[in-house]
Design an enzyme around this catalytic site. Structure first.
Site, PDB file in Angstrom:
ATOM      1  N   HIS A  24       0.990  -0.903  -0.466  1.00 24.11           N
ATOM      2  CA  HIS A  24       0.163   0.354  -0.062  1.00 24.11           C
ATOM      3  C   HIS A  24       0.938   1.373   0.103  1.00 24.11           C
ATOM      4  O   HIS A  24       0.591   2.085  -1.122  1.00 24.11           O
ATOM      5  CB  HIS A  24      -1.120  -0.479   0.997  1.00 24.11           C
ATOM      6  CG  HIS A  24      -1.826  -1.173   1.120  1.00 24.11           C
ATOM      7  ND1 HIS A  24      -2.703  -1.871   2.010  1.00 24.11           N
ATOM      8  CD2 HIS A  24      -2.558  -1.286  -0.235  1.00 24.11           C
ATOM      9  CE1 HIS A  24      -3.504  -2.557   1.481  1.00 24.11           C
ATOM     10  NE2 HIS A  24      -3.573  -2.787   0.399  1.00 24.11           N
ATOM     11  N   HIS A  30      -1.619  -5.372  -6.860  1.00 21.96           N
ATOM     12  CA  HIS A  30      -2.188  -6.950  -5.959  1.00 21.96           C
ATOM     13  C   HIS A  30      -4.201  -7.674  -5.846  1.00 21.96           C
ATOM     14  O   HIS A  30      -4.737  -6.373  -6.614  1.00 21.96           O
ATOM     15  CB  HIS A  30      -1.772  -6.262  -4.624  1.00 21.96           C
ATOM     16  CG  HIS A  30      -2.664  -5.238  -4.147  1.00 21.96           C
ATOM     17  ND1 HIS A  30      -1.883  -3.790  -3.874  1.00 21.96           N
ATOM     18  CD2 HIS A  30      -3.662  -5.335  -3.272  1.00 21.96           C
ATOM     19  CE1 HIS A  30      -2.887  -3.057  -2.706  1.00 21.96           C
ATOM     20  NE2 HIS A  30      -3.934  -4.332  -2.601  1.00 21.96           N
ATOM     21  N   CYS A  65     -14.231  -5.705   1.902  1.00 21.65           N
ATOM     22  CA  CYS A  65     -13.291  -5.348   1.058  1.00 21.65           C
ATOM     23  C   CYS A  65     -11.796  -6.168   1.665  1.00 21.65           C
ATOM     24  O   CYS A  65     -11.535  -5.883   2.991  1.00 21.65           O
ATOM     25  CB  CYS A  65     -12.962  -4.542   0.273  1.00 21.65           C
ATOM     26  SG  CYS A  65     -13.975  -3.008  -0.065  1.00 21.65           S
ATOM     27  N   HIS A  67      -7.944  -9.008   0.592  1.00 23.10           N
ATOM     28  CA  HIS A  67      -7.019  -9.800  -0.281  1.00 23.10           C
ATOM     29  C   HIS A  67      -7.696 -11.201  -0.110  1.00 23.10           C
ATOM     30  O   HIS A  67      -6.987 -11.313   1.047  1.00 23.10           O
ATOM     31  CB  HIS A  67      -6.397  -9.283  -0.122  1.00 23.10           C
ATOM     32  CG  HIS A  67      -6.444  -7.502  -0.055  1.00 23.10           C
ATOM     33  ND1 HIS A  67      -5.397  -7.450   1.243  1.00 23.10           N
ATOM     34  CD2 HIS A  67      -5.762  -6.412  -0.870  1.00 23.10           C
ATOM     35  CE1 HIS A  67      -5.812  -5.465   1.169  1.00 23.10           C
ATOM     36  NE2 HIS A  67      -5.667  -4.879   0.297  1.00 23.10           N
ATOM     37  N   GLU A  85     -14.671 -10.710   9.376  1.00 20.44           N
ATOM     38  CA  GLU A  85     -15.371  -9.437   9.766  1.00 20.44           C
ATOM     39  C   GLU A  85     -16.037  -9.305  10.523  1.00 20.44           C
ATOM     40  O   GLU A  85     -16.306  -9.049  11.625  1.00 20.44           O
ATOM     41  CB  GLU A  85     -15.173  -8.865   8.437  1.00 20.44           C
ATOM     42  CG  GLU A  85     -13.880  -8.174   8.253  1.00 20.44           C
ATOM     43  CD  GLU A  85     -13.440  -7.635   6.870  1.00 20.44           C
ATOM     44  OE1 GLU A  85     -14.285  -6.312   7.106  1.00 20.44           O
ATOM     45  OE2 GLU A  85     -12.342  -7.457   6.147  1.00 20.44           O
ATOM     46  N   TYR A 100      -8.125  -0.764 -10.167  1.00 20.26           N
ATOM     47  CA  TYR A 100      -8.485   0.969  -9.625  1.00 20.26           C
ATOM     48  C   TYR A 100      -7.357   1.260  -9.111  1.00 20.26           C
ATOM     49  O   TYR A 100      -6.994   0.492  -8.218  1.00 20.26           O
ATOM     50  CB  TYR A 100      -9.731   1.397  -8.600  1.00 20.26           C
ATOM     51  CG  TYR A 100     -10.133   0.659  -8.114  1.00 20.26           C
ATOM     52  CD1 TYR A 100      -9.464   1.101  -6.395  1.00 20.26           C
ATOM     53  CD2 TYR A 100     -10.365  -1.236  -6.973  1.00 20.26           C
ATOM     54  CE1 TYR A 100      -9.342   0.922  -5.456  1.00 20.26           C
ATOM     55  CE2 TYR A 100     -10.238  -1.033  -6.240  1.00 20.26           C
ATOM     56  CZ  TYR A 100      -9.841  -0.023  -4.805  1.00 20.26           C
ATOM     57  OH  TYR A 100      -9.412  -1.015  -3.633  1.00 20.26           O
ATOM     58  N   GLU A 110      -4.510   2.068  -2.563  1.00 16.72           N
ATOM     59  CA  GLU A 110      -4.983   0.715  -3.070  1.00 16.72           C
ATOM     60  C   GLU A 110      -4.636   0.947  -4.297  1.00 16.72           C
ATOM     61  O   GLU A 110      -5.525   2.161  -4.707  1.00 16.72           O
ATOM     62  CB  GLU A 110      -6.817   1.011  -2.795  1.00 16.72           C
ATOM     63  CG  GLU A 110      -7.265   1.082  -1.108  1.00 16.72           C
ATOM     64  CD  GLU A 110      -6.592  -0.450  -0.230  1.00 16.72           C
ATOM     65  OE1 GLU A 110      -5.988  -1.998  -1.059  1.00 16.72           O
ATOM     66  OE2 GLU A 110      -6.672  -0.842   0.320  1.00 16.72           O
ATOM     67  N   GLU A 112      -5.387  -1.807  -6.852  1.00 22.32           N
ATOM     68  CA  GLU A 112      -5.906  -3.287  -6.899  1.00 22.32           C
ATOM     69  C   GLU A 112      -6.348  -3.337  -8.285  1.00 22.32           C
ATOM     70  O   GLU A 112      -7.296  -3.064  -8.743  1.00 22.32           O
ATOM     71  CB  GLU A 112      -7.152  -3.871  -6.031  1.00 22.32           C
ATOM     72  CG  GLU A 112      -6.259  -3.307  -3.929  1.00 22.32           C
ATOM     73  CD  GLU A 112      -7.067  -2.922  -3.476  1.00 22.32           C
ATOM     74  OE1 GLU A 112      -6.771  -3.694  -1.763  1.00 22.32           O
ATOM     75  OE2 GLU A 112      -8.560  -3.190  -3.296  1.00 22.32           O
ATOM     76  N   TRP A 157     -12.166   3.875  -2.050  1.00 26.87           N
ATOM     77  CA  TRP A 157     -11.942   2.783  -2.609  1.00 26.87           C
ATOM     78  C   TRP A 157     -13.462   2.800  -3.093  1.00 26.87           C
ATOM     79  O   TRP A 157     -14.210   1.984  -4.180  1.00 26.87           O
ATOM     80  CB  TRP A 157     -11.288   1.727  -2.305  1.00 26.87           C
ATOM     81  CG  TRP A 157     -12.125   1.423  -1.442  1.00 26.87           C
ATOM     82  CD1 TRP A 157     -12.601  -0.034  -0.698  1.00 26.87           C
ATOM     83  CD2 TRP A 157     -11.289   1.430   0.330  1.00 26.87           C
ATOM     84  NE1 TRP A 157     -12.618  -0.477   0.574  1.00 26.87           N
ATOM     85  CE2 TRP A 157     -11.648   0.739   1.294  1.00 26.87           C
ATOM     86  CE3 TRP A 157     -10.291   2.412   0.524  1.00 26.87           C
ATOM     87  CZ2 TRP A 157     -11.661   0.188   2.636  1.00 26.87           C
ATOM     88  CZ3 TRP A 157     -10.257   2.024   2.033  1.00 26.87           C
ATOM     89  CH2 TRP A 157     -10.606   1.192   3.168  1.00 26.87           C
TER      90      TRP A 157
END
Length: 169
Positions: A24, A30, A65, A67, A85, A100, A110, A112, A157
């Site tokens: 980041h 990524h 959101c 990874h 979460e 983006y 970000e 991604e 984002w």
């Protein structure tokens, strides 16, 4: 425990792994996923990021959101993070993917290749307070109004992903 992200090129070919925060800082592309959950009234679930998060704390964003880990599919990562979460399980379907880049402040980016999933959910939550301070459902009309009046209350984002979502539906 250090978390790593999977670095990729625009064709989603793996280039390697990097510690999440460093990726980041460097703004490197990524793998990521975003989850949009809705209730039976068509309202979208928002989560308020925990105040202790290292970037974008206390801001509202979509349901999840995150990874995928190395060797994990986008869907497997999405299902894992729903549990971690929000403490929930629900069916998800992938709708689209796109790339983006967003400045999230404090020298962090970000960048991604984001796979966007949707699902339905109307039951209770078991929030991980290290990740999420609160959740709420909101109509798209009210969300648009709130975002235009108070854009600083929402993650950078989420603003980008929501616009992309609207182009697909």
């Amino acid at each position: 425990m250090e978390e790593y992200v999977v670095l990729v090129n625009p064709e989603d070919e793996v280039l390697g792994l990097m510690e999440k925060q460093q990726a980041h800082v460097n703004g490197l592309l990524h793998r990521a996923f975003s989850i949009f959950l809705f209730n039976g009234k068509g309202e979208m679930l928002l989560q308020k990021r925990a105040a202790t998060k290292y970037h974008s704390p206390g801001q509202w964003t979509n349901a999840v959101c995150s990874h995928p880990r190395n060797g994990e599919t986008y869907l497997e990562g999405a299902q894992r993070r729903l549990k971690e979460e929000l403490g929930i399980e629900t069916g998800l379907s992938e709708k689209f993917s796109f790339i983006y880049k967003a400045d999230v402040g404090d020298g962090l980016w970000e960048h991604e290749l984001d796979h966007v999933f949707t699902g339905m959910y109307e039951e209770g939550f078991n929030l991980n307070k290290d990740e999420v301070d609160a959740v709420r459902y909101i109509s798209m009309k009210d969300l648009d109004k709130e975002m235009s009046e108070n854009p600083e209350h929402f993650t950078e984002w989420f603003k980008i992903i929501l616009e992309e979502y609207k182009h697909h539906f």
